[in-house]
Design an enzyme around this catalytic site. Structure first.
Site, mmCIF file in Angstrom:
data_model
loop_
_atom_site.group_PDB
_atom_site.id
_atom_site.type_symbol
_atom_site.label_atom_id
_atom_site.label_comp_id
_atom_site.label_asym_id
_atom_site.label_seq_id
_atom_site.Cartn_x
_atom_site.Cartn_y
_atom_site.Cartn_z
ATOM 1 N N ALA A 1 -9.720 2.406 0.546
ATOM 2 C CA ALA A 1 -8.484 3.152 0.761
ATOM 3 C C ALA A 1 -8.663 4.000 2.012
ATOM 4 C CB ALA A 1 -8.178 4.029 -0.450
ATOM 5 N N MET A 2 -7.881 3.729 3.049
ATOM 6 C CA MET A 2 -8.053 4.377 4.340
ATOM 7 C C MET A 2 -6.828 5.229 4.656
ATOM 8 S SD MET A 2 -9.848 1.178 6.359
ATOM 9 C CE MET A 2 -10.445 2.208 7.704
ATOM 10 N N SER A 3 -6.995 6.531 4.570
ATOM 11 C CA SER A 3 -5.885 7.460 4.765
ATOM 12 C C SER A 3 -5.559 7.682 6.227
ATOM 13 C CB SER A 3 -6.226 8.810 4.127
ATOM 14 O OG SER A 3 -7.307 9.424 4.833
ATOM 15 N N GLY A 4 -6.507 7.354 7.108
ATOM 16 C CA GLY A 4 -6.349 7.666 8.523
ATOM 17 C C GLY A 4 -7.181 8.857 8.928
ATOM 18 N N VAL B 1 -11.027 11.136 8.798
ATOM 19 C CA VAL B 1 -12.430 10.837 9.100
ATOM 20 C C VAL B 1 -13.227 10.479 7.844
ATOM 21 C CG1 VAL B 1 -13.106 13.280 8.995
ATOM 22 C CG2 VAL B 1 -14.487 11.665 10.315
ATOM 23 N N LEU C 1 -2.021 3.373 2.249
ATOM 24 C CA LEU C 1 -0.885 3.496 1.340
ATOM 25 C C LEU C 1 0.276 4.184 2.036
ATOM 26 C CD1 LEU C 1 -2.666 4.545 -1.975
ATOM 27 C CD2 LEU C 1 -2.266 2.260 -1.034
ATOM 28 N N CYS D 1 -1.348 12.623 -7.776
ATOM 29 C CA CYS D 1 -1.413 11.456 -6.897
ATOM 30 C C CYS D 1 -2.687 10.663 -7.166
ATOM 31 C CB CYS D 1 -1.361 11.900 -5.437
ATOM 32 S SG CYS D 1 -1.366 10.546 -4.244
ATOM 33 N N CYS E 1 1.653 17.033 0.945
ATOM 34 C CA CYS E 1 1.963 16.026 1.966
ATOM 35 C C CYS E 1 3.456 15.785 2.129
ATOM 36 C CB CYS E 1 1.233 14.723 1.668
ATOM 37 S SG CYS E 1 1.782 13.859 0.177
#
EC number: 2.8.1.13
Length: 365
Positions: free
Chosen positions: A6-9, A11, A32, A101, A198
């Site tokens: 899962a890559m949120s953007g 670091v 996501l 979440c 968010c």
């Protein structure tokens, strides 16, 4: 092992994905999309899951040489997180949307789809560790106490933990993660951490709620029921709040007053002295265990009521009615709707949503 990263953007998830690749796993990256507002942009450290974050995640995946996809979970996010947030405030409760979440999106919807597609585990950049006790995997605090995120992971159950991978859990500090990202050439090495909610990137929760549910004039009363002011909507207040109170009648002792209770049915806000925020007991019916359940209905533990609060020694009581916790020293400013995470040492035993609180200070004190 087939790993869905899962890559949120950010670091953390970037380095977690990189470590999964280094470990020899078959890794696929996924971002996501949680908002239908495709043009949403990030402002400094405010907000997350924006179009910019998706592009940052894609650049990292390209650098790592792994497949990358964007999955639209916006409808599920709206129903399970945003609408839950609104309804909880309308009910006079104070929810934690990040914890919800994790429960409903990242470790339910995402994990369900990952398993359906044949992945063995979901990898995230959370700071927490997993330990095999022999009776099953246990969720524990991270090595870096300053970055420990075990509180917001307390909603995970045993099955979810069995399919979860936290490559950063043993890393001593966030500074080392950023340094590693720099060394790897990851462009988000110095990207600010996201803060605030968010879906409310400007941080104005009160204004956002007023826009969603409207305003309605109500009374502010003290603990005896005497009217001391008015407000424009009980949903805008939370236990422990001091700012924003329009009090026309000063306290007899001249000291500031704080929100002690929110009563949505009567649209009333109850205020009182800071001492009255001390809570001697909390309880809730909605609970879960992060791995093997406790073997006794009564046990010593520590309880934590906020992500960055200090844990407090306590005694827990488990029954068919739910979980009740009595701390050794009173908790400060606890609001119904918050999550109480129970620890035994570094281990996350489980959590419950706080339904009721018992003040340590009598009304006539």
């Amino acid at each position: 092992m087939r790993v869905l990263a899962a890559m949120s953007g950010g670091v953390d998830s970037a380095v977690a994905a990189a470590r999964a690749v280094d470990a020899g796993h078959d890794v696929v990256g996924v971002h996501l999309a949680l908002s239908r507002a495709g043009g949403t942009l990030r402002t400094g450290s405010r907000g997350c899951c924006t179009i910019e974050d998706a592009l940052d995640a894609r650049r990292t995946a390209d650098l790592l040489g792994i497949p990358f996809y964007v999955w639209d979970f916006s409808e599920r996010f709206r129903e399970d997180v945003i609408e839950d947030f609104i309804s909880e405030y309308q009910a006079g409760r104070t929810p934690n949307p990040c914890l919800r979440c994790n429960e409903k999106i990242k470790f339910a919807a995402l994990l369900e789809r990952a398993i359906e597609l044949g992945f063995d585990t979901v990898c995230t950049g959370h700071y927490a560790t997993l330990i095999d006790s022999g009776d099953g995997l246990e969720l524990h605090r991270a090595s870096d106490s300053a970055k420990d995120q075990s509180y917001v992971l307390g909603v995970l159950n045993a099955d979810q933990i069995a399919h979860t991978y936290f490559p950063l859990g043993e890393t001593p500090s966030k500074a080392l993660v950023r340094a590693e990202a720099e060394q790897r050439g990851i462009t988000v090495a110095q990207k600010p951490d996201s803060h605030d909610i968010c879906f409310i990137p400007d941080g104005d929760t009160r204004g956002w709620l007023a826009e969603k549910v409207g305003t309605a004039t109500g009374e502010v009363v003290d603990r005896t029921g005497s009217v001391v002011g008015t407000h424009e909507g009980a949903h805008a207040f939370t236990v422990g709040q001091r700012r924003g109170l329009k009090l026309g009648v000063p306290a007899a002792d001249g000291k500031p007053r704080f929100v002690l209770e929110v009563r949505p049915v009567s649209n009333t806000v109850v205020v009182g002295p800071k001492e009255a925020l001390a809570i001697a007991e909390i309880s809730g019916q909605r609970f879960s265990w992060a791995g093997p359940a406790p073997k006794a209905p009564e046990f010593e533990c520590e309880v934590q009521i906020r992500a960055h609060a200090d844990p407090v020694p306590a005694r827990a009581f488990v029954s068919s009615d739910g979980v009740r916790v009595v701390p050794e020293t009173p908790l400060d400013g606890v609001a119904p709707g918050q999550s109480a995470v129970i620890y035994v040492g570094t281990r996350v035993l489980g959590q419950f949503t706080i339904d009721t609180t018992v003040s340590a200070v009598p009304v006539d004190a």
